[in-house]
Design an enzyme around this catalytic site. Sequence first.
Site, PDB file in Angstrom:
ATOM      1  N   GLN A  98      -5.427 -34.065 -15.627  1.00 30.58           N
ATOM      2  CA  GLN A  98      -5.110 -33.116 -16.715  1.00 30.58           C
ATOM      3  C   GLN A  98      -4.865 -33.951 -17.972  1.00 30.58           C
ATOM      4  O   GLN A  98      -3.726 -34.247 -18.328  1.00 30.58           O
ATOM      5  CB  GLN A  98      -3.875 -32.294 -16.327  1.00 30.58           C
ATOM      6  N   ASP A 172     -20.276 -36.558 -10.292  1.00 32.22           N
ATOM      7  CA  ASP A 172     -20.034 -35.971 -11.618  1.00 32.22           C
ATOM      8  C   ASP A 172     -19.970 -37.071 -12.674  1.00 32.22           C
ATOM      9  O   ASP A 172     -19.966 -38.270 -12.346  1.00 32.22           O
ATOM     10  CB  ASP A 172     -18.744 -35.130 -11.633  1.00 32.22           C
ATOM     11  N   LYS A 195     -21.450 -32.009 -12.561  1.00 29.78           N
ATOM     12  CA  LYS A 195     -20.632 -31.018 -11.841  1.00 29.78           C
ATOM     13  C   LYS A 195     -20.058 -30.002 -12.822  1.00 29.78           C
ATOM     14  O   LYS A 195     -19.705 -30.360 -13.938  1.00 29.78           O
ATOM     15  CB  LYS A 195     -19.495 -31.741 -11.128  1.00 29.78           C
ATOM     16  N   ARG A 197     -16.895 -27.221 -12.680  1.00 31.24           N
ATOM     17  CA  ARG A 197     -15.808 -26.699 -11.862  1.00 31.24           C
ATOM     18  C   ARG A 197     -15.500 -25.274 -12.303  1.00 31.24           C
ATOM     19  O   ARG A 197     -15.278 -25.010 -13.476  1.00 31.24           O
ATOM     20  CB  ARG A 197     -14.570 -27.593 -11.996  1.00 31.24           C
TER      21      ARG A 197
HETATM   22  C1  R5P Z   1     -12.702 -35.276 -10.633  1.00 32.08           C
HETATM   23  O1  R5P Z   1     -13.603 -35.381 -11.420  1.00 32.08           O
HETATM   24  C2  R5P Z   1     -12.533 -36.244  -9.518  1.00 32.08           C
HETATM   25  O2  R5P Z   1     -13.247 -37.420  -9.734  1.00 32.08           O
HETATM   26  C3  R5P Z   1     -12.949 -35.652  -8.187  1.00 32.08           C
HETATM   27  O3  R5P Z   1     -14.349 -35.421  -8.191  1.00 32.08           O
HETATM   28  C4  R5P Z   1     -12.235 -34.373  -7.905  1.00 32.08           C
HETATM   29  O4  R5P Z   1     -10.882 -34.498  -8.160  1.00 32.08           O
HETATM   30  C5  R5P Z   1     -12.445 -33.976  -6.471  1.00 32.08           C
HETATM   31  O5  R5P Z   1     -11.749 -32.804  -6.225  1.00 32.08           O
HETATM   32  P1  R5P Z   1     -12.119 -31.927  -4.962  1.00 32.08           P
HETATM   33  O6  R5P Z   1     -12.161 -32.850  -3.769  1.00 32.08           O
HETATM   34  O7  R5P Z   1     -10.994 -30.934  -4.874  1.00 32.08           O
HETATM   35  O8  R5P Z   1     -13.425 -31.273  -5.229  1.00 32.08           O
END
Ligand code: R5P
Length: 295
Positions: A98, A172, A195, A197
């Site tokens: 964050q 990502d 990616k 989200r």
């Molecule tokens: C975010 O960009 C991080 O590098 C990870 O890709 C992310 O935190 C992975 O989260 P989750 O396993 O919940 O998809």
Amino acid sequence: MVSPTPPWLLAFDDERRLAEALARELGWPLHAIERHRFPDGETKLTLPSALPERVVVLRGLHQPNAKLAELLLAAPAARELGASELTLVAPYLAYMRQDIAFHPGEAVSQRHLGALLAQTFDAVVTIDPHLHRVHSLGEVLPGRRGVAVSAAPLLGAWVARHVARPLLVGPDDESAQWVEQAARDAGLDWALARKQRHGDRDVSVALPDVNYAGRAAVLIDDVASTGRTLAVAAMQLLERGAASVDVAVTHALFVGDALAQLGAAGVRHVWSTDSVPHETNVVSVAPLLAAALRS
Ligand code: R5P
């Protein structure tokens, strides 16, 4: 000539394995911070009753909230007991994702946690902090020394030893820094996906236009939490003809059914470092942390 007193390493019982490996690497004394949990949820900490000038506290910040409260007690207690130079080694540094207010009113956790740690410790050492829009740990820890080292080369070397002709894939944009390092040091091919989200457990991933047919794909990321990012990327890699998909991450948070999700998505092996204690740990970060602390 009298040699200077080495720093003491202080650690909590649930990170004893990494603490012992780190103390061995450094040749420093290791001492425990004992915890007593009162029935009402408060915690009493007991440190060694006299501390040397230099003290290093090992505390990984996975499942961070209770651990942060403990650090806020442990650090001033260590200073009262004699420590004048206090370093935090947090192999996993929480609240880094964050880094802006994505919506009006959201607390910028990275900035506020950084400020709190900067008030509490003289230096912070960590591994692969999730720095994206803010580029250095120094910016996160105003006025303090922040040392960030990367486990990506260790993961790249592990993959190179265990997978023939792998194609490393970052799921990502943020993973570019890790996948690139892992690939460069081990001389491997790599590619980067995009990616989006949509929610905590809802992501979409777009793979770059690469020929995946018959390739042994290995997804590389700094952190896996719900595992959805990796699961969605793995399914797409297999749909596009990859012969196998393995996963290698620095910080194995893997909450809830994350590992099962990866299995269901067709992932073969899941590998991680021991920055977060987890059944998938195969690479130790103790030598990496020791080198950072020595320097
Ligand atoms: C975010 O960009 C991080 O590098 C990870 O890709 C992310 O935190 C992975 O989260 P989750 O396993 O919940 O998809």
